[in-house]
Write a protein that holds these residues in place. Sequence first.
Motif, PDB file in Angstrom:
ATOM      1  N   PHE A 188      60.511  18.798  59.086  1.00 19.64           N
ATOM      2  CA  PHE A 188      60.400  19.502  57.914  1.00 19.64           C
ATOM      3  C   PHE A 188      61.331  18.471  56.687  1.00 19.64           C
ATOM      4  O   PHE A 188      62.552  18.375  56.787  1.00 19.64           O
ATOM      5  CB  PHE A 188      61.203  20.695  57.859  1.00 19.64           C
ATOM      6  N   LYS A 189      60.431  18.084  55.830  1.00 20.65           N
ATOM      7  CA  LYS A 189      61.056  16.990  55.188  1.00 20.65           C
ATOM      8  C   LYS A 189      61.725  17.341  53.729  1.00 20.65           C
ATOM      9  O   LYS A 189      62.865  16.612  53.460  1.00 20.65           O
ATOM     10  CB  LYS A 189      59.907  16.051  54.685  1.00 20.65           C
ATOM     11  N   ARG A 190      61.378  18.575  53.085  1.00 16.55           N
ATOM     12  CA  ARG A 190      61.987  18.938  52.004  1.00 16.55           C
ATOM     13  C   ARG A 190      63.290  19.611  52.258  1.00 16.55           C
ATOM     14  O   ARG A 190      63.400  19.996  53.121  1.00 16.55           O
ATOM     15  CB  ARG A 190      61.017  19.929  51.257  1.00 16.55           C
ATOM     16  N   LEU A 234      49.743   8.911  57.013  1.00 15.39           N
ATOM     17  CA  LEU A 234      50.477   9.122  55.715  1.00 15.39           C
ATOM     18  C   LEU A 234      51.373   7.836  55.702  1.00 15.39           C
ATOM     19  O   LEU A 234      51.635   7.390  54.814  1.00 15.39           O
ATOM     20  CB  LEU A 234      51.336  10.115  55.522  1.00 15.39           C
ATOM     21  N   GLU A 235      51.894   7.501  56.831  1.00 16.09           N
ATOM     22  CA  GLU A 235      52.689   6.586  56.948  1.00 16.09           C
ATOM     23  C   GLU A 235      53.100   5.968  58.593  1.00 16.09           C
ATOM     24  O   GLU A 235      52.836   6.954  59.377  1.00 16.09           O
ATOM     25  CB  GLU A 235      53.933   6.614  56.375  1.00 16.09           C
ATOM     26  N   TYR A 236      53.418   4.711  58.642  1.00 18.80           N
ATOM     27  CA  TYR A 236      53.822   4.259  59.916  1.00 18.80           C
ATOM     28  C   TYR A 236      55.592   4.258  60.000  1.00 18.80           C
ATOM     29  O   TYR A 236      55.777   3.469  58.856  1.00 18.80           O
ATOM     30  CB  TYR A 236      53.253   3.042  60.656  1.00 18.80           C
ATOM     31  N   ILE A 284      50.858   3.941  44.655  1.00 23.60           N
ATOM     32  CA  ILE A 284      50.176   5.605  44.117  1.00 23.60           C
ATOM     33  C   ILE A 284      48.960   5.854  44.952  1.00 23.60           C
ATOM     34  O   ILE A 284      48.306   4.894  45.322  1.00 23.60           O
ATOM     35  CB  ILE A 284      49.961   5.329  42.745  1.00 23.60           C
ATOM     36  N   GLU A 285      49.100   7.001  45.385  1.00 23.98           N
ATOM     37  CA  GLU A 285      47.952   7.267  46.408  1.00 23.98           C
ATOM     38  C   GLU A 285      47.540   8.703  46.167  1.00 23.98           C
ATOM     39  O   GLU A 285      47.993   9.622  45.654  1.00 23.98           O
ATOM     40  CB  GLU A 285      48.444   7.267  47.655  1.00 23.98           C
ATOM     41  N   GLU A 286      46.416   9.267  46.464  1.00 20.80           N
ATOM     42  CA  GLU A 286      45.823  10.441  46.277  1.00 20.80           C
ATOM     43  C   GLU A 286      46.307  11.642  47.322  1.00 20.80           C
ATOM     44  O   GLU A 286      47.135  11.216  48.134  1.00 20.80           O
ATOM     45  CB  GLU A 286      44.377  10.572  46.914  1.00 20.80           C
ATOM     46  N   GLY A 287      46.577  12.512  46.863  1.00 22.11           N
ATOM     47  CA  GLY A 287      47.518  13.583  47.490  1.00 22.11           C
ATOM     48  C   GLY A 287      46.631  14.328  48.619  1.00 22.11           C
ATOM     49  O   GLY A 287      45.226  14.449  48.262  1.00 22.11           O
ATOM     50  N   LEU A 288      47.072  14.346  49.732  1.00 22.63           N
ATOM     51  CA  LEU A 288      46.143  15.138  50.856  1.00 22.63           C
ATOM     52  C   LEU A 288      46.843  16.451  51.167  1.00 22.63           C
ATOM     53  O   LEU A 288      48.095  16.629  51.014  1.00 22.63           O
ATOM     54  CB  LEU A 288      46.469  14.019  52.076  1.00 22.63           C
ATOM     55  N   ASP A 289      45.991  17.211  51.667  1.00 19.49           N
ATOM     56  CA  ASP A 289      46.418  18.641  51.943  1.00 19.49           C
ATOM     57  C   ASP A 289      46.183  18.705  53.689  1.00 19.49           C
ATOM     58  O   ASP A 289      45.512  18.206  54.113  1.00 19.49           O
ATOM     59  CB  ASP A 289      45.323  19.606  51.424  1.00 19.49           C
ATOM     60  N   SER A 340      57.376  -2.454  54.447  1.00 17.97           N
ATOM     61  CA  SER A 340      56.899  -2.397  53.061  1.00 17.97           C
ATOM     62  C   SER A 340      55.361  -1.485  53.228  1.00 17.97           C
ATOM     63  O   SER A 340      54.462  -1.872  53.853  1.00 17.97           O
ATOM     64  CB  SER A 340      56.248  -3.752  52.854  1.00 17.97           C
ATOM     65  N   LYS A 341      55.309  -0.487  52.090  1.00 22.52           N
ATOM     66  CA  LYS A 341      54.318   0.561  52.270  1.00 22.52           C
ATOM     67  C   LYS A 341      53.074  -0.432  51.832  1.00 22.52           C
ATOM     68  O   LYS A 341      51.984  -0.104  52.176  1.00 22.52           O
ATOM     69  CB  LYS A 341      54.637   1.625  51.444  1.00 22.52           C
ATOM     70  N   ALA A 342      53.097  -1.197  50.967  1.00 18.03           N
ATOM     71  CA  ALA A 342      52.198  -2.025  50.459  1.00 18.03           C
ATOM     72  C   ALA A 342      51.435  -2.859  51.633  1.00 18.03           C
ATOM     73  O   ALA A 342      50.091  -2.748  51.826  1.00 18.03           O
ATOM     74  CB  ALA A 342      52.503  -2.823  49.236  1.00 18.03           C
ATOM     75  N   GLU A 375      48.293  20.112  57.587  1.00 21.02           N
ATOM     76  CA  GLU A 375      49.318  20.202  58.328  1.00 21.02           C
ATOM     77  C   GLU A 375      49.776  18.969  58.924  1.00 21.02           C
ATOM     78  O   GLU A 375      48.930  18.051  59.135  1.00 21.02           O
ATOM     79  CB  GLU A 375      48.779  21.129  59.534  1.00 21.02           C
ATOM     80  N   GLU A 376      51.012  18.775  58.597  1.00 22.45           N
ATOM     81  CA  GLU A 376      51.567  17.285  59.034  1.00 22.45           C
ATOM     82  C   GLU A 376      52.224  17.322  60.385  1.00 22.45           C
ATOM     83  O   GLU A 376      52.679  18.284  60.876  1.00 22.45           O
ATOM     84  CB  GLU A 376      52.901  17.216  58.086  1.00 22.45           C
ATOM     85  N   CYS A 377      51.797  16.162  60.948  1.00 24.24           N
ATOM     86  CA  CYS A 377      52.543  15.919  62.297  1.00 24.24           C
ATOM     87  C   CYS A 377      52.891  14.649  62.597  1.00 24.24           C
ATOM     88  O   CYS A 377      52.475  13.662  61.915  1.00 24.24           O
ATOM     89  CB  CYS A 377      50.984  15.945  63.139  1.00 24.24           C
TER      90      CYS A 377
HETATM   91  P1  AMP Z   1      55.980   9.053  53.845  1.00 21.01           P
HETATM   92  O1  AMP Z   1      57.354   8.394  53.786  1.00 21.01           O
HETATM   93  O2  AMP Z   1      55.032   8.153  53.091  1.00 21.01           O
HETATM   94  O3  AMP Z   1      55.720   9.876  54.933  1.00 21.01           O
HETATM   95  O4  AMP Z   1      56.121  10.335  52.666  1.00 21.01           O
HETATM   96  C1  AMP Z   1      57.004  11.422  52.704  1.00 21.01           C
HETATM   97  C2  AMP Z   1      56.520  12.888  52.601  1.00 21.01           C
HETATM   98  O5  AMP Z   1      55.826  12.925  51.557  1.00 21.01           O
HETATM   99  C3  AMP Z   1      55.354  13.273  53.809  1.00 21.01           C
HETATM  100  O6  AMP Z   1      55.925  13.477  54.874  1.00 21.01           O
HETATM  101  C4  AMP Z   1      54.518  14.106  52.917  1.00 21.01           C
HETATM  102  O7  AMP Z   1      54.989  15.425  53.194  1.00 21.01           O
HETATM  103  C5  AMP Z   1      54.515  13.709  51.652  1.00 21.01           C
HETATM  104  N1  AMP Z   1      53.350  12.727  51.260  1.00 21.01           N
HETATM  105  C6  AMP Z   1      53.441  11.496  51.375  1.00 21.01           C
HETATM  106  N2  AMP Z   1      52.151  10.959  51.147  1.00 21.01           N
HETATM  107  C7  AMP Z   1      51.423  11.993  50.746  1.00 21.01           C
HETATM  108  C8  AMP Z   1      50.123  12.199  50.417  1.00 21.01           C
HETATM  109  N3  AMP Z   1      49.123  11.207  50.285  1.00 21.01           N
HETATM  110  N4  AMP Z   1      49.611  13.643  50.116  1.00 21.01           N
HETATM  111  C9  AMP Z   1      50.534  14.522  50.207  1.00 21.01           C
HETATM  112  N5  AMP Z   1      51.893  14.449  50.707  1.00 21.01           N
HETATM  113  C10 AMP Z   1      52.274  13.022  50.959  1.00 21.01           C
END
Ligand code: AMP
Length: 414
Positions: A202-204, A271-273, A173-178, A91-93, A180-182
């Motif tokens: 590389f998710k997309r 971003l997520e666990y 719903i969350e704010e967009g972050l800029d 649950s992301k919430a 490099e993702e790791c």
């Molecule tokens: P998540 O499943 O939450 O990791 O989201 C999947 C992908 O969406 C992430 O790997 C990011 O590329 C993108 N993403 C998720 N949350 C954000 C955020 N707050 N801002 C920008 N990109 C996000």
Amino acid sequence: MTRCVVVGSGAREHALAWGLAKSADVLVTPGNPGIAAHGLTCVDTPATQLDADLFVIGPELLLTRGLANELRDQGKLVLGPGRDGAQLEASKAYMKEFLHDAGVPTANFGIFDAPDEAYDFLRTMTPPYVIKTDGLAAGKGVLVTHDFTEACADVRDKLSGNAFGDAGTTIVIEEGLDGEECSLLVLCDGQRAVPLVPAQDFKRVGENDTGANTGGMGAYAPMETMSEADVALVMASIVAPTLDELRRRRIDFRGVLYAGVMMSSHGPKLLEYNVRFGDPETEVLVPLYGADLYELLSSVASGELDVVPATNGKCAVTVVLSSHGYPESPRTGDVIDGLGVDGQLALPIEDVTIFHAGTSRDGHGRFLTNGGRVLAVTAVGDTLVQARERAYAAAEQITFDGRVMRHDIARSAN
Ligand code: AMP
Ligand code: GLY
């Protein structure tokens, strides 16, 4: 020899089984035809009816349903959190509230189950808008868009249950972050936490990070733009407060805590666990940890993690081959060319291993596509450039109708 059971059926489990088999007898349940062709034993018997010195659980769904609890109740040694720890991914919430309580830096957010409040919240935000299903969606439940109308349509689709059924009827719903993702995969033994080398996923689905989010189209490790100081900062600012909060909540987390981190200009933000090995990150990490994988994972499961695992100093790149229509509507049943009877390259390339994600076999022994992600083509090299060249040379050898792959995995790495 010690015996280890790997639970799951994808390329992640193929990689884990392959790595663990260097120092243990491995059974995979249920596995897949590509894992079996590679000489690893696959059985249909449920994990709860098997005996072994260590159980490694791959998929989040099984952890969420309490498989680790069941096995521990039988006295088994298990890598993977129980139902309580798995909530962090289920649950992301829940996760966002947990992070808030723990004081972990993360994107500002709101949680909604009614559209009007969600639209009001969107109106207060500056783009990009990020909309996430609360529940499990195999990496596909996140929309990031600059388009307000598209954001509202996505809110409507998710909350109505059209898009992801019950998994979507609450959204974050969350704010967009800029930045490099790791992917930092951290081994947790209930007390201590030790990171593996940072990886990038590389998710997309499309080149240059365009198109829909997928389960992951490729990965590489180590991620050279993450310095040791960066990793130490993530451990101190994100993982350490998480361990404290787990303790406060009396959650005994023994497994992989996968931190998806954005290295933003305001510092690392979570971003997520995920509560398990990542896919395809595992395919690049396992080949870097040599023959010690069994010892390492067993020490995590038994609460005796007292080493910082060293890699073999190499680099790894995985290119995922996926099927026509992935991720929306993957087609299955296309014949795969370029593989031998063992499911590996018909014309071998040094240090290349093909991990099977979604394949089946027909009556002639040929491999067919049988899922969205089909194969995780993995190469190891002394440098990332060498690993990438080998991975793409191998990927080009494997063909099937409608094959989708990205050509820019680890392209920026030198
Ligand atoms: P998540 O499943 O939450 O990791 O989201 C999947 C992908 O969406 C992430 O790997 C990011 O590329 C993108 N993403 C998720 N949350 C954000 C955020 N707050 N801002 C920008 N990109 C996000
Ligand atoms: N690679 C992303 C995941 O395992 O969820």
